[in-house]
Design a protein around this motif. Structure first.
Motif, mmCIF file in Angstrom:
data_model
loop_
_atom_site.group_PDB
_atom_site.id
_atom_site.type_symbol
_atom_site.label_atom_id
_atom_site.label_comp_id
_atom_site.label_asym_id
_atom_site.label_seq_id
_atom_site.Cartn_x
_atom_site.Cartn_y
_atom_site.Cartn_z
ATOM 1 N N GLU A 68 -9.259 11.705 12.121
ATOM 2 C CA GLU A 68 -8.701 11.428 10.796
ATOM 3 C C GLU A 68 -7.224 11.128 10.985
ATOM 4 O OE1 GLU A 68 -9.475 14.714 8.203
ATOM 5 O OE2 GLU A 68 -11.649 14.606 8.472
ATOM 6 N N VAL A 69 -6.787 9.921 10.619
ATOM 7 C CA VAL A 69 -5.389 9.524 10.845
ATOM 8 C C VAL A 69 -4.667 9.383 9.505
ATOM 9 C CG1 VAL A 69 -3.845 7.859 11.948
ATOM 10 C CG2 VAL A 69 -6.094 8.345 12.964
ATOM 11 N N ASN A 70 -4.988 8.343 8.775
ATOM 12 C CA ASN A 70 -4.498 8.151 7.404
ATOM 13 C C ASN A 70 -5.396 7.100 6.756
ATOM 14 O OD1 ASN A 70 -3.331 5.461 7.951
ATOM 15 N ND2 ASN A 70 -1.728 6.576 9.058
ATOM 16 N N THR A 71 -5.197 6.858 5.464
ATOM 17 C CA THR A 71 -6.131 5.999 4.733
ATOM 18 C C THR A 71 -6.228 4.581 5.299
ATOM 19 O OG1 THR A 71 -4.346 5.754 3.095
ATOM 20 C CG2 THR A 71 -6.158 7.238 2.545
ATOM 21 N N VAL A 72 -5.106 4.011 5.729
ATOM 22 C CA VAL A 72 -5.142 2.640 6.263
ATOM 23 C C VAL A 72 -5.840 2.597 7.618
ATOM 24 C CG1 VAL A 72 -3.727 0.753 7.185
ATOM 25 C CG2 VAL A 72 -3.162 1.759 4.980
ATOM 26 N N VAL A 73 -5.469 3.486 8.514
ATOM 27 C CA VAL A 73 -6.085 3.495 9.850
ATOM 28 C C VAL A 73 -7.567 3.851 9.767
ATOM 29 C CG1 VAL A 73 -6.051 4.578 12.137
ATOM 30 C CG2 VAL A 73 -3.894 4.015 10.993
ATOM 31 N N LYS A 82 -10.491 -0.261 -2.220
ATOM 32 C CA LYS A 82 -11.190 0.924 -2.737
ATOM 33 C C LYS A 82 -10.688 2.228 -2.115
ATOM 34 C CE LYS A 82 -15.845 2.842 -3.365
ATOM 35 N NZ LYS A 82 -17.296 2.591 -3.211
ATOM 36 N N TYR A 83 -10.547 2.244 -0.803
ATOM 37 C CA TYR A 83 -10.262 3.502 -0.097
ATOM 38 C C TYR A 83 -8.794 3.700 0.291
ATOM 39 C CZ TYR A 83 -15.368 3.739 0.420
ATOM 40 O OH TYR A 83 -16.720 3.777 0.191
ATOM 41 N N ALA A 84 -8.033 2.590 0.380
ATOM 42 C CA ALA A 84 -6.624 2.710 0.761
ATOM 43 C C ALA A 84 -5.677 2.317 -0.372
ATOM 44 C CB ALA A 84 -6.331 1.863 2.003
ATOM 45 N N GLY A 85 -6.239 1.814 -1.488
ATOM 46 C CA GLY A 85 -5.401 1.433 -2.626
ATOM 47 C C GLY A 85 -4.567 0.202 -2.372
ATOM 48 N N VAL A 127 0.828 -1.210 0.000
ATOM 49 C CA VAL A 127 0.000 0.000 0.000
ATOM 50 C C VAL A 127 0.862 1.260 0.000
ATOM 51 C CG1 VAL A 127 -0.131 0.217 2.536
ATOM 52 C CG2 VAL A 127 -2.048 0.999 1.136
ATOM 53 N N LYS A 128 0.316 2.315 -0.566
ATOM 54 C CA LYS A 128 0.896 3.654 -0.421
ATOM 55 C C LYS A 128 -0.051 4.422 0.497
ATOM 56 C CE LYS A 128 2.759 7.614 -2.968
ATOM 57 N NZ LYS A 128 2.336 8.589 -1.952
ATOM 58 N N VAL A 129 0.383 4.636 1.713
ATOM 59 C CA VAL A 129 -0.473 5.273 2.709
ATOM 60 C C VAL A 129 -0.605 6.767 2.400
ATOM 61 C CG1 VAL A 129 -0.869 5.671 5.166
ATOM 62 C CG2 VAL A 129 0.327 3.596 4.419
ATOM 63 N N GLU A 130 -1.841 7.227 2.320
ATOM 64 C CA GLU A 130 -2.120 8.643 2.074
ATOM 65 C C GLU A 130 -2.730 9.269 3.320
ATOM 66 O OE1 GLU A 130 -1.236 10.039 -0.659
ATOM 67 O OE2 GLU A 130 -1.068 8.432 -2.149
ATOM 68 N N LYS A 131 -2.750 10.598 3.321
ATOM 69 C CA LYS A 131 -3.277 11.308 4.484
ATOM 70 C C LYS A 131 -4.783 11.113 4.630
ATOM 71 C CE LYS A 131 -3.034 15.718 6.897
ATOM 72 N NZ LYS A 131 -2.507 17.096 6.893
ATOM 73 N N LYS A 132 -5.531 11.199 3.511
ATOM 74 C CA LYS A 132 -6.988 11.143 3.611
ATOM 75 C C LYS A 132 -7.610 10.718 2.283
ATOM 76 C CE LYS A 132 -10.976 14.018 4.986
ATOM 77 N NZ LYS A 132 -11.414 15.356 5.426
ATOM 78 N N ASN A 133 -8.721 9.978 2.375
ATOM 79 C CA ASN A 133 -9.527 9.654 1.202
ATOM 80 C C ASN A 133 -10.892 10.307 1.398
ATOM 81 O OD1 ASN A 133 -11.644 8.066 -0.299
ATOM 82 N ND2 ASN A 133 -9.831 7.028 -1.099
ATOM 83 N N GLU A 134 -11.193 11.302 0.596
ATOM 84 C CA GLU A 134 -12.426 12.074 0.760
ATOM 85 C C GLU A 134 -13.669 11.202 0.572
ATOM 86 O OE1 GLU A 134 -12.689 15.013 1.870
ATOM 87 O OE2 GLU A 134 -10.693 15.887 1.630
ATOM 88 N N GLU A 135 -13.611 10.266 -0.385
ATOM 89 C CA GLU A 135 -14.753 9.389 -0.648
ATOM 90 C C GLU A 135 -15.066 8.525 0.571
ATOM 91 O OE1 GLU A 135 -16.223 6.102 -3.973
ATOM 92 O OE2 GLU A 135 -14.180 6.885 -4.059
ATOM 93 N N LEU A 136 -14.035 8.042 1.247
ATOM 94 C CA LEU A 136 -14.210 7.246 2.460
ATOM 95 C C LEU A 136 -14.934 8.057 3.526
ATOM 96 C CD1 LEU A 136 -13.713 5.027 4.591
ATOM 97 C CD2 LEU A 136 -11.378 5.894 4.809
ATOM 98 N N TRP A 137 -14.513 9.292 3.718
ATOM 99 C CA TRP A 137 -15.120 10.108 4.774
ATOM 100 C C TRP A 137 -16.549 10.498 4.453
ATOM 101 C CZ3 TRP A 137 -13.957 10.681 9.692
ATOM 102 C CH2 TRP A 137 -12.718 10.173 10.093
ATOM 103 N N LYS A 138 -16.863 10.651 3.181
ATOM 104 C CA LYS A 138 -18.269 10.889 2.795
ATOM 105 C C LYS A 138 -19.116 9.677 3.154
ATOM 106 C CE LYS A 138 -17.427 14.074 -1.044
ATOM 107 N NZ LYS A 138 -17.290 14.180 -2.508
#
Length: 221
Positions: free
Chosen positions: A98-103, A208-211, A26-37
């Motif tokens: 909000e932590v990161n996409t994986v968490v 889907k949300y963390a890639g 995985v490439k951990v990102e700061k946030k996935n907007e679709e996930l939070w919606k």
């Protein structure tokens, strides 16, 4: 793939103990907007409805986890299973950090299933892992916390000691944006087939949300 076993003593005390495993790149990102919606529009409402219908302590899989904690010798009202703690936050209108996409996906799986879920940096843990009961006087530095007393808690450990628990994980293998491979564990103390379901939608959410890529999943019994 990492090799995980469940300690014999833990199985003797609580025979329904099982662990769902997901290992992936995985490439951990700061946030996935679709996930939070999705969380805010669907999951928070479903969770509040579940609290209204059942009461937090009676929510499926939270209830069984609390019973297992008592059997292991830990007060589940003082040391809450992490899924219960997350669900309580939502019920109190506090939302989630909000932590990161994986968490964040980790927390989504936990809230939806009622199971505690932990995610760990594969590079910081040994190949051989054991899920066991915390030993007398055992502690570790929690994520964003002081020393956590993990005696009598369900604990994930390797040759270097405890890494996490179904209440709160240690700093050693915490997920940061530098992590490239993750092991996500779903801790089940229930006799139902909800673990199989959580593993299935957990896989979809991670992709889907963390890639998540090259994802392998299995169950340890």
């Amino acid at each position: 793939m990492k090799h995980l076993i469940i300690d014999k003593t833990m199985k003797e005390i609580w025979p329904d103990t099982r662990v769902g495993c997901l290992q992936y790149r995985v490439k951990v990102e700061k946030k996935n907007e679709e996930l939070w919606k999705y969380l805010k529009k669907d999951i928070f409402k479903k969770t509040r409805d579940a609290i209204f219908d059942n009461g937090i302590n009676e929510i499926p899989n939270v209830k069984e986890s609390r019973a297992a904690y008592k059997a292991f010798g830990k007060d589940p009202s003082r040391y809450r299973v992490s899924s219960e703690a997350l669900i309580r936050r939502i019920g109190q209108g506090k939302g989630l950090y909000e932590v990161n996409t994986v968490v964040d996906v980790n927390n989504l799986i936990s809230i939806e299933s009622g199971f505690s879920v932990g995610s760990y940096d594969v590079s910081q843990i040994s190949e051989e892992l054991v899920f066991r009961i915390g030993q007398k006087g055992e502690t570790y530095k929690g994520i964003g916390k002081d020393e956590i007393k993990i005696e009598a808690l369900p604990v994930l450990a390797d040759k270097d000691g405890a890494i996490g628990s179904s209440t709160s994980d240690s700093e050693r293998a915490m997920i940061t944006e530098d992590v490239t491979e993750v092991l996500t564990l779903i801790y089940s103390f229930s006799e139902n087939d909800d673990l199989e379901k959580a593993l299935e939608y957990g896989r979809k959410y991670l992709e889907k949300y963390a890639g998540a890529q090259n994802l392998e999943s299995w169950i340890v019994e």
